[in-house]
Design a protein around this motif. Structure first.
Motif, PDB file in Angstrom:
ATOM      1  N   LYS A  82       0.899  -1.261  -0.092  1.00  5.97           N
ATOM      2  CA  LYS A  82       0.098   0.249  -0.059  1.00  5.97           C
ATOM      3  C   LYS A  82       1.003   1.180   0.099  1.00  5.97           C
ATOM      4  O   LYS A  82       1.854   1.102   0.040  1.00  5.97           O
ATOM      5  N   LYS A  83       0.352   2.460  -0.243  1.00 12.64           N
ATOM      6  CA  LYS A  83       0.955   3.688  -0.013  1.00 12.64           C
ATOM      7  C   LYS A  83       1.749   3.849   1.266  1.00 12.64           C
ATOM      8  O   LYS A  83       0.992   3.580   2.459  1.00 12.64           O
ATOM      9  N   GLY A  84       2.828   4.167   1.240  1.00  9.58           N
ATOM     10  CA  GLY A  84       3.564   4.672   2.543  1.00  9.58           C
ATOM     11  C   GLY A  84       3.698   5.797   2.921  1.00  9.58           C
ATOM     12  O   GLY A  84       3.379   6.676   2.172  1.00  9.58           O
ATOM     13  N   GLU A  85       3.525   5.952   4.367  1.00  6.93           N
ATOM     14  CA  GLU A  85       3.502   7.702   4.669  1.00  6.93           C
ATOM     15  C   GLU A  85       5.006   7.978   5.081  1.00  6.93           C
ATOM     16  O   GLU A  85       5.523   7.203   5.520  1.00  6.93           O
ATOM     17  N   VAL A  86       5.202   9.324   4.645  1.00  7.98           N
ATOM     18  CA  VAL A  86       6.479   9.949   5.033  1.00  7.98           C
ATOM     19  C   VAL A  86       6.282  11.029   5.950  1.00  7.98           C
ATOM     20  O   VAL A  86       5.479  12.076   5.384  1.00  7.98           O
ATOM     21  N   VAL A  92       6.137  21.888   5.967  1.00  8.21           N
ATOM     22  CA  VAL A  92       6.968  21.447   4.905  1.00  8.21           C
ATOM     23  C   VAL A  92       5.913  20.873   3.942  1.00  8.21           C
ATOM     24  O   VAL A  92       5.240  19.780   4.327  1.00  8.21           O
ATOM     25  N   LYS A  93       5.740  21.016   2.578  1.00 11.22           N
ATOM     26  CA  LYS A  93       4.800  20.458   1.806  1.00 11.22           C
ATOM     27  C   LYS A  93       5.779  19.646   0.867  1.00 11.22           C
ATOM     28  O   LYS A  93       6.634  19.770   0.429  1.00 11.22           O
ATOM     29  N   ASP A  94       5.238  18.222   0.763  1.00  8.96           N
ATOM     30  CA  ASP A  94       5.837  17.322   0.088  1.00  8.96           C
ATOM     31  C   ASP A  94       5.449  17.073  -1.541  1.00  8.96           C
ATOM     32  O   ASP A  94       4.552  16.534  -1.871  1.00  8.96           O
ATOM     33  N   LYS A  95       5.949  18.071  -2.068  1.00 10.38           N
ATOM     34  CA  LYS A  95       5.451  18.011  -3.826  1.00 10.38           C
ATOM     35  C   LYS A  95       5.938  17.055  -4.286  1.00 10.38           C
ATOM     36  O   LYS A  95       5.088  16.570  -5.257  1.00 10.38           O
ATOM     37  N   VAL A  96       6.995  16.433  -4.119  1.00  6.90           N
ATOM     38  CA  VAL A  96       7.497  14.984  -4.640  1.00  6.90           C
ATOM     39  C   VAL A  96       6.342  13.967  -4.806  1.00  6.90           C
ATOM     40  O   VAL A  96       6.071  13.300  -5.677  1.00  6.90           O
ATOM     41  N   ARG A  97       5.979  13.537  -3.284  1.00  8.74           N
ATOM     42  CA  ARG A  97       4.948  12.518  -3.195  1.00  8.74           C
ATOM     43  C   ARG A  97       3.586  12.689  -3.585  1.00  8.74           C
ATOM     44  O   ARG A  97       2.875  11.783  -3.566  1.00  8.74           O
ATOM     45  N   THR A  98       3.073  13.841  -3.695  1.00  5.27           N
ATOM     46  CA  THR A  98       1.865  14.350  -4.166  1.00  5.27           C
ATOM     47  C   THR A  98       1.562  13.907  -5.600  1.00  5.27           C
ATOM     48  O   THR A  98       0.338  13.766  -5.802  1.00  5.27           O
ATOM     49  N   LYS A  99       2.568  13.716  -6.329  1.00  3.07           N
ATOM     50  CA  LYS A  99       2.322  13.366  -7.621  1.00  3.07           C
ATOM     51  C   LYS A  99       2.228  11.815  -7.793  1.00  3.07           C
ATOM     52  O   LYS A  99       1.802  11.306  -8.902  1.00  3.07           O
ATOM     53  N   ASP A 100       2.468  10.997  -6.746  1.00  4.64           N
ATOM     54  CA  ASP A 100       2.310   9.515  -6.860  1.00  4.64           C
ATOM     55  C   ASP A 100       0.762   9.154  -6.724  1.00  4.64           C
ATOM     56  O   ASP A 100      -0.232   9.468  -6.205  1.00  4.64           O
ATOM     57  N   ASP A 101       0.225   8.547  -7.998  1.00  6.77           N
ATOM     58  CA  ASP A 101      -1.056   8.265  -8.389  1.00  6.77           C
ATOM     59  C   ASP A 101      -1.541   6.800  -7.813  1.00  6.77           C
ATOM     60  O   ASP A 101      -2.653   6.410  -7.802  1.00  6.77           O
ATOM     61  N   GLY A 102      -0.558   6.405  -7.004  1.00  2.31           N
ATOM     62  CA  GLY A 102      -0.887   4.915  -6.278  1.00  2.31           C
ATOM     63  C   GLY A 102      -1.198   3.744  -7.273  1.00  2.31           C
ATOM     64  O   GLY A 102      -1.451   2.767  -7.060  1.00  2.31           O
TER      65      GLY A 102
END
Length: 196
Positions: A82-86, A92-102
């Motif tokens: 499943k999607k993991g949490e960081v 701090v906004k996590d712009k990299v992982r917001t693009k993860d469509d799962g």
């Protein structure tokens, strides 16, 4: 591509540091001396030197560590990634992982590990997280291993760690991995049973 692999290895190190527990002798008794004290000899006399029963032999001190009780053998199980949490610092906004469509590296897979008498662990996985080799060590009831993909330069390659602990007749734990650029983080609960 080399940058992706080095980023992944850095992430593995970070995940390992976060997951590690304190170990060692904290506040306990000091270790027992390894060499027996020599008997006192009166001044002007010489003593016959004979091996002491209390002194360890050189071969005894180089003996292999004790076998991990009940863990030696092959263990198998399944996972469902499943999607993991960081966890990020506040504000701090996590712009990299917001693009993860799962869509990548999600779903079922299998895991198999073999633990030797010396506590060394080798294993493999297949399924949603890709084909990977596991390598690690058992300490007491704790199982720890690195998760390294068979094809480290593949776009979908995942890098990370596997941690578990023996509970009764099972090893229960978790896989935690990330893609080479750390934009995709996945985790999965595992429950392994000993192969008959």
């Amino acid at each position: 591509m080399r940058h992706c692999v080095s980023t992944a290895l850095s992430l593995i190190a970070c995940l390992s540091l976060v997951a590690c527990e304190k170990s060692g002798n904290e506040g306990g008794a000091p270790p027992a001396p390894s060499i027996a004290a020599a008997p006192a000899v009166p001044s002007g006399k010489t003593a016959d030197v004979a091996p002491s029963a209390a002194a360890p032999s050189p071969s005894a001190s180089a003996a292999a560590p004790a076998e991990p009780p009940g863990l030696v053998g092959t263990w198998e199980g399944r996972y469902d990634a499943k999607k993991g949490e960081v966890e990020m610092p506040p504000k701090v906004k996590d712009k990299v992982r917001t693009k993860d469509d799962g869509k990548m590296a999600m779903g079922p897979g299998t895991l198999s590990i073999t633990i030797g008498p010396d506590g060394e662990l080798k294993g493999k996985t297949s399924g949603a997280l890709g084909a990977a080799a596991l390598s690690g060590k058992v300490e007491g009831d704790e199982v720890r291993a690195t998760f390294f993909p068979d094809d480290a330069v593949a776009k979908e390659a995942m890098f990370g760690i596997v941690q578990g602990k023996r509970k009764d007749d099972k090893i229960v734990g978790r896989i935690r991995v990330a893609s080479g650029d750390a934009s995709v983080v996945r985790e999965a609960e595992i429950e392994l049973k000993k192969k008959d």
